[in-house]
Design an enzyme around this catalytic site. Structure first.
Site, PDB file in Angstrom:
ATOM      1  N   GLU A   1       6.326  12.134  -0.965  1.00  0.00           N
ATOM      2  CA  GLU A   1       6.070  10.696  -0.937  1.00  0.00           C
ATOM      3  C   GLU A   1       5.375  10.128  -2.176  1.00  0.00           C
ATOM      4  O   GLU A   1       5.677   9.000  -2.581  1.00  0.00           O
ATOM      5  CB  GLU A   1       5.222  10.351   0.301  1.00  0.00           C
ATOM      6  CG  GLU A   1       5.944  10.565   1.612  1.00  0.00           C
ATOM      7  CD  GLU A   1       4.977  10.529   2.789  1.00  0.00           C
ATOM      8  OE1 GLU A   1       4.178  11.478   2.923  1.00  0.00           O
ATOM      9  OE2 GLU A   1       5.007   9.552   3.545  1.00  0.00           O
TER      10      GLU A   1
ATOM     11  N   ARG B   1      -3.122   4.529   7.352  1.00  0.00           N
ATOM     12  CA  ARG B   1      -2.819   5.100   6.032  1.00  0.00           C
ATOM     13  C   ARG B   1      -2.855   4.010   4.957  1.00  0.00           C
ATOM     14  O   ARG B   1      -3.263   4.273   3.816  1.00  0.00           O
ATOM     15  CB  ARG B   1      -1.479   5.846   6.027  1.00  0.00           C
ATOM     16  CG  ARG B   1      -1.248   6.661   4.750  1.00  0.00           C
ATOM     17  CD  ARG B   1      -0.034   7.575   4.827  1.00  0.00           C
ATOM     18  NE  ARG B   1      -0.318   8.865   5.414  1.00  0.00           N
ATOM     19  CZ  ARG B   1      -0.797   9.927   4.746  1.00  0.00           C
ATOM     20  NH1 ARG B   1      -1.034   9.858   3.451  1.00  0.00           N
ATOM     21  NH2 ARG B   1      -1.032  11.055   5.368  1.00  0.00           N
TER      22      ARG B   1
HETATM   23  N1  MTE Z   1      13.949  13.333  -0.227  1.00  0.00           N
HETATM   24  C1  MTE Z   1      15.231  13.236   0.175  1.00  0.00           C
HETATM   25  N2  MTE Z   1      16.205  13.649  -0.644  1.00  0.00           N
HETATM   26  N3  MTE Z   1      15.550  12.696   1.392  1.00  0.00           N
HETATM   27  C2  MTE Z   1      14.581  12.236   2.252  1.00  0.00           C
HETATM   28  O1  MTE Z   1      14.890  11.764   3.342  1.00  0.00           O
HETATM   29  N4  MTE Z   1      12.162  11.890   2.629  1.00  0.00           N
HETATM   30  C3  MTE Z   1      10.840  11.709   2.007  1.00  0.00           C
HETATM   31  C4  MTE Z   1      10.545  12.840   1.019  1.00  0.00           C
HETATM   32  N5  MTE Z   1      11.663  13.053   0.147  1.00  0.00           N
HETATM   33  C5  MTE Z   1      13.218  12.325   1.845  1.00  0.00           C
HETATM   34  C6  MTE Z   1      12.948  12.908   0.572  1.00  0.00           C
HETATM   35  C7  MTE Z   1       9.750  11.639   2.966  1.00  0.00           C
HETATM   36  S1  MTE Z   1       9.472  10.176   3.754  1.00  0.00           S
HETATM   37  C8  MTE Z   1       8.941  12.700   3.226  1.00  0.00           C
HETATM   38  S2  MTE Z   1       7.610  12.569   4.263  1.00  0.00           S
HETATM   39  C9  MTE Z   1       9.177  14.015   2.606  1.00  0.00           C
HETATM   40  O2  MTE Z   1      10.329  14.016   1.765  1.00  0.00           O
HETATM   41  C10 MTE Z   1       9.349  15.052   3.708  1.00  0.00           C
HETATM   42  O3  MTE Z   1       9.651  16.295   3.211  1.00  0.00           O
HETATM   43  P1  MTE Z   1       8.543  17.322   2.646  1.00  0.00           P
HETATM   44  O4  MTE Z   1       7.336  17.181   3.506  1.00  0.00           O
HETATM   45  O5  MTE Z   1       9.206  18.626   2.780  1.00  0.00           O
HETATM   46  O6  MTE Z   1       8.297  16.910   1.235  1.00  0.00           O
HETATM   47  N1  HPA Z   2       2.337  10.533   7.819  1.00  0.00           N
HETATM   48  C1  HPA Z   2       3.604  10.589   8.256  1.00  0.00           C
HETATM   49  N2  HPA Z   2       3.939  10.650   9.517  1.00  0.00           N
HETATM   50  C2  HPA Z   2       2.945  10.644  10.412  1.00  0.00           C
HETATM   51  C3  HPA Z   2       1.611  10.577  10.030  1.00  0.00           C
HETATM   52  C4  HPA Z   2       1.286  10.515   8.655  1.00  0.00           C
HETATM   53  O1  HPA Z   2       0.117  10.459   8.249  1.00  0.00           O
HETATM   54  N3  HPA Z   2       0.860  10.569  11.137  1.00  0.00           N
HETATM   55  C5  HPA Z   2       1.743  10.626  12.153  1.00  0.00           C
HETATM   56  N4  HPA Z   2       2.994  10.671  11.737  1.00  0.00           N
HETATM   57 MO1  MOS Z   3       7.757  10.511   5.558  1.00  0.00          MO
HETATM   58  S1  MOS Z   3       7.449   8.490   5.769  1.00  0.00           S
HETATM   59  O1  MOS Z   3       6.114  10.862   6.141  1.00  0.00           O
HETATM   60  O2  MOS Z   3       8.755  10.757   6.894  1.00  0.00           O
END
Ligand code: MTE
Ligand code: HPA
Ligand code: MOS
Length: 781
Positions: free
Chosen positions: A728, A324
């Site tokens: 993210e 990534r």
């Molecule tokens: N927001 C909050 N409040 N707490 C979290 O732990 N994790 C982040 C993001 N926002 C997180 C957050 C990460 S690393 C990811 S991948 C996404 O939320 C996952 O949730 P989603 O796919 O529903 O956006």
């Molecule tokens: N993003 C987050 N988590 C993951 C991924 C990715 O692309 N691939 C495997 N685990």
């Molecule tokens: Mo988020 S780093 O893809 O849990």
């Protein structure tokens, strides 16, 4: 100032998709009513497990005398690797992560054994009484040294295109350089925790704080030597995860389950913060080397880039994380010729893991540093260098170095818009004027863009399931494979179901994520939670809606096309019935009111051998302008103002999206400014708590923080309500703070001196960079 766009659906039904509804647990979060794993009351005889951790980086265990541990007050059991009935390695993708040390120590802070006692305190105290004799082995802690020795956890991957030699030979200028970015601790408020409850059929129920219940289930089953069908993992919510509970929650579930399996009693495990810091993985620190060829107008002709992720002691998710990083090394810029190598460097520290952005931020930052260097070398405003290199539909400048065509050209207009709303050019002039008359305090400004690929790059993870029940009173229970970690996923998915069935949100209850309700789920990660689970839930809702439609048409004697679900009612031609009454009637006529839903992302593929394909369904874009002031005598700085424009497509929930953007931006700023991880020569993490590891406080947020959701920009791909992922991408907007600090430092010299500013830009590094500038200027006079 917050600008909330108009909700798309202005009808009366409360909380449909598009409404800025508050988080389903908002009140619970602030009143303390929302319960987490450790709040769960166990039976009176619940036991507490606690790990004993290693105190060297690398070596063999000569002896482990646990007699004092065994005899300590309250201790019921002491468990070592030999006591594991099934698998001893819990590596999520590749082996390399022993559940408990098996003869050798692989990092400082590794779990050697587990104490089980009748209180948390007794277990913790006893864990310190072990007498361990080690035969240390020389350890690798430096990423550059380990890279030189090709000490890797996985093989190098390469992406290349174009004629780099020719680009280098024909471009006006070339630059070479090196860059470091630091790691980052997830610092979730709720630390790692699990509670295992043995079942009367020999199975195990685990209440976990994990982003990946299905993987926890699989690993608990393997460790206990049980079929997966005998293990259930339940996750109601996490008090934050940020990637730190994608794989790193598994170990604690497995240990609690192992202790519960042996004792037949419920077992809780909760790590103290310092041990959580020591024993769990962080964002990968990265080292990069580059050679960039460019013209005097700032156009990049070729890039040779070596990205080395410091993976720690095992592969964990590092293959996908370094991939990534490579997928984001272009950020928003067209690279006509590129050769990018991604190394998975092994060091003898804790194994680094997912953290919001998943390597993307590290690759993108390496590129943004290159852009900054090019800007200094050409004397151009960095914003002009950025704009000059944006992907565009013209001249074939629209394909990434891994072959994905950019189809939605948003970044140009988005940046243009932000440049205007944030008054970039006028502020640039003001700042120059300010700096000219201010010898010590220097201000800096930067606008940086973000393009973030949405989809798991591991193709099979791009699937989701849901389970929906309508009860005879018209209330609805929703379950899906996604986990709630504060991001608002449960709220968004419930809004989607409410929209599909046209019912009020108050009818819908989202129940805890459980492997016995929806099986074989993917981690909630890659920002894909609402994209995937929202679609799966809609699929389930459509099935029920379709059955109800057929039934209502028959019941009222109208055609199906005359059945309309609207505002909690179902209209059948001239007649109308409440959703609840229809559910009751349908039940009496033996219509199934329960359905599963499923979704898999279309269009995506990546051939890793060819390093070519379309790994991402689409991209999410954004940009931020940050303005800082730096005290060049102390290296201290402050963020004065930030202006953000983020592309979330057609927002599912503008309130939650803005929350994600604000939080992500500040978290990204923390990564690049105050958050510094320091490992000692013995391999011990010295910054193992909030006293020495400084995350942003409320006082670090700027007085002015403007967040705008890019208006009128629905996702051109058929995502759920044409929304875009938001979890993210905003983290990478924090790069603008780093770039603004670098800009302020640069004002100490002219364009011949280019500030080298590794991340995090701590006051110490900022001060040293200022001194470099001043020395350069002294040499000129
Ligand atoms: N927001 C909050 N409040 N707490 C979290 O732990 N994790 C982040 C993001 N926002 C997180 C957050 C990460 S690393 C990811 S991948 C996404 O939320 C996952 O949730 P989603 O796919 O529903 O956006
Ligand atoms: N993003 C987050 N988590 C993951 C991924 C990715 O692309 N691939 C495997 N685990
Ligand atoms: Mo988020 S780093 O893809 O849990």
């Amino acid at each position: 100032m917050r600008r909330l766009p108009q909700a798309r659906n202005s009808r009366a039904t409360a909380g449909l998709a598009g409404h800025p509804l508050r988080h389903e647990s908002a009140v619970g979060h602030v009143t303390g009513q929302a319960s987490y794993v450790d709040d769960r009351r166990g039976p009176a005889d619940t036991l507490y497990a606690y790990p004993g951790l290693s105190s060297i980086a690398r070596g063999n265990i000569i002896s482990m005398d646990l007699s004092a541990v065994q005899c300590a007050p309250g201790v019921v059991d002491v468990i070592t690797s030999n006591d594991i009935p099934g698998h001893r390695d819990i590596g999520a993708v590749f082996p390399g992560d022993p559940l408990l040390a098996d003869g050798e120590v692989l990092f400082y802070g590794q779990v050697l054994f587990v104490v089980v006692a009748n209180s948390q305190l007794a277990a913790r105290r006893a864990a310190r009484l072990a007498q361990v004799e080690y035969a240390p082995i020389d350890s690798h802690l430096d990423v550059e040294e380990a890279l030189a020795e090709a000490y890797f956890v996985r093989p190098t991957h390469r992406q290349s295109r174009g004629d780099l030699d020719r680009a280098q030979a024909t471009a006006d200028k070339q630059l070479t350089g090196e860059f470091h970015s630091g790691g980052q601790e997830q610092m979730y408020l709720e630390g790692q925790a699990a509670m295992a409850v043995p079942q009367d059929d020999g199975g195990m129920l685990v209440y976990a704080s994990t982003q990946h219940p299905s993987e926890g289930q699989k690993l608990v089953a393997e460790v206990l030597n049980l079929p997966m069908s005998k293990v259930t993992v339940d996750v109601r919510r996490m008090g934050g995860a940020f990637g730190g509970k994608e794989t790193n929650a598994n170990q604690w579930s497995c240990i609690a389950a192992l202790a519960a399996h042996r004792s037949g009693r419920s077992v809780k495990l909760r790590l103290a913060r310092a041990d959580d810091f020591a024993a769990t993985g962080k964002r990968h620190p990265f080292f990069s080397r580059y050679q960039v060829a460019f013209d005097n107008d700032g156009t990049i002709k070729g890039l040779d880039l070596e990205l080395a992720g410091n993976c720690g002691m095992s592969p964990d998710l590092s293959d996908a994380i370094v991939d990534r990083a490579m997928f984001h090394a272009d950020n928003c810029y067209f690279l006509p010729a590129a050769d990018i190598r991604g190394h998975r460097v092994r060091t003898d520290t804790v194994s680094h893991t997912a953290f919001r952005g998943f390597g993307g931020p590290q690759g993108m930052l390496a590129m943004e540093n290159i852009i900054e260097q090019v800007a200094t070398a050409t004397g151009l405003d960095p914003l002009d260098v950025r704009k000059r290199n944006f992907y565009s539909a013209e001249d074939g400048r629209d394909t990434t170095h891994y072959g994905q065509k950019i189809e939605q050209h948003i970044i140009g207009p988005l940046v243009e818009r932000l440049e205007n709303t944030a008054n970039y050019r006028a502020r640039r002039q003001e700042i120059s004027a300010f700096n000219a008359q201010s010898p010590v305090l220097k201000r800096g400004l930067a606008l940086t863009p973000v393009k973030f690929g949405i989809s798991f790059t591991v193709q099979h993870l791009n699937q989701a399931g849901a389970l929906l029940h309508v009860y005879t009173d018209g209330s609805i229970q929703l379950n899906h494979g996604g986990t709630e970690m504060g991001q608002g996923l449960y709220t968004k998915v419930a809004q989607i179901v409410a929209s599909e069935l046209q019912v009020d949100m108050s009818r819908i209850t989202c129940t805890s994520t459980r492997t016995d309700k929806v099986p074989n789920t993917s981690p909630t990660a890659a920002s894909s939670g609402s994209d995937l689970n929202g679609m799966a839930a809609r699929d389930a809702a459509r099935k029920i809606k379709s059955r109800l439609t057929t039934f209502a048409a028959g019941h009222f004697g109208v055609s199906e096309s005359e059945i309309v679900f609207e505002q909690g009612e179902v209209k059948a031609g001239q007649e109308s019935i409440s959703f609840a009454d229809l559910a009751q009637l349908a039940y009496l006529q033996r219509i199934s009111l329960s359905a599963t839903g499923f979704y898999k992302t279309p269009k995506i593929h990546y051939n890793r051998d060819m390093a070519n394909g379309r790994p991402f369904f689409y991209y999410a874009y954004g940009a931020a302008v940050s303005e800082v002031v730096v005290d060049t005598l102390t290296g201290e700085y402050r963020l004065l103002q930030a202006d953000i424009c983020q592309d979330v497509g057609q927002s599912l929930n503008p309130a939650l999206d803005i929350g994600q953007i604000e939080g992500g931006f500040i978290q990204g700023m923390g990564w690049l400014t105050s958050e510094e991880l320091i490992w000692g020569e013995d391999g011990r993490l010295q910054t193992a708590g909030p006293a020495s590891y400084k995350i942003p406080a409320i006082s670090d947020t700027p007085a002015t923080l403007n967040v705008e959701l890019l208006p009128d920009s629905p996702n051109t791909e058929a995502t759920i309500f044409h929304s875009k992922a938001v979890g993210e991408p905003p983290l990478m907007l924090g790069i603008s703070v780093w770039a603004a600090i670098r800009d302020a430092i640069g004002s100490l010299a002219d364009h011949r001196a280019s500030p080298a500013l590794n991340a995090p830009a701590t006051p110490e590094r900022v001060l040293l960079a200022c001194a470099d500038m001043q020395k350069f200027m002294e040499r000129q006079t």
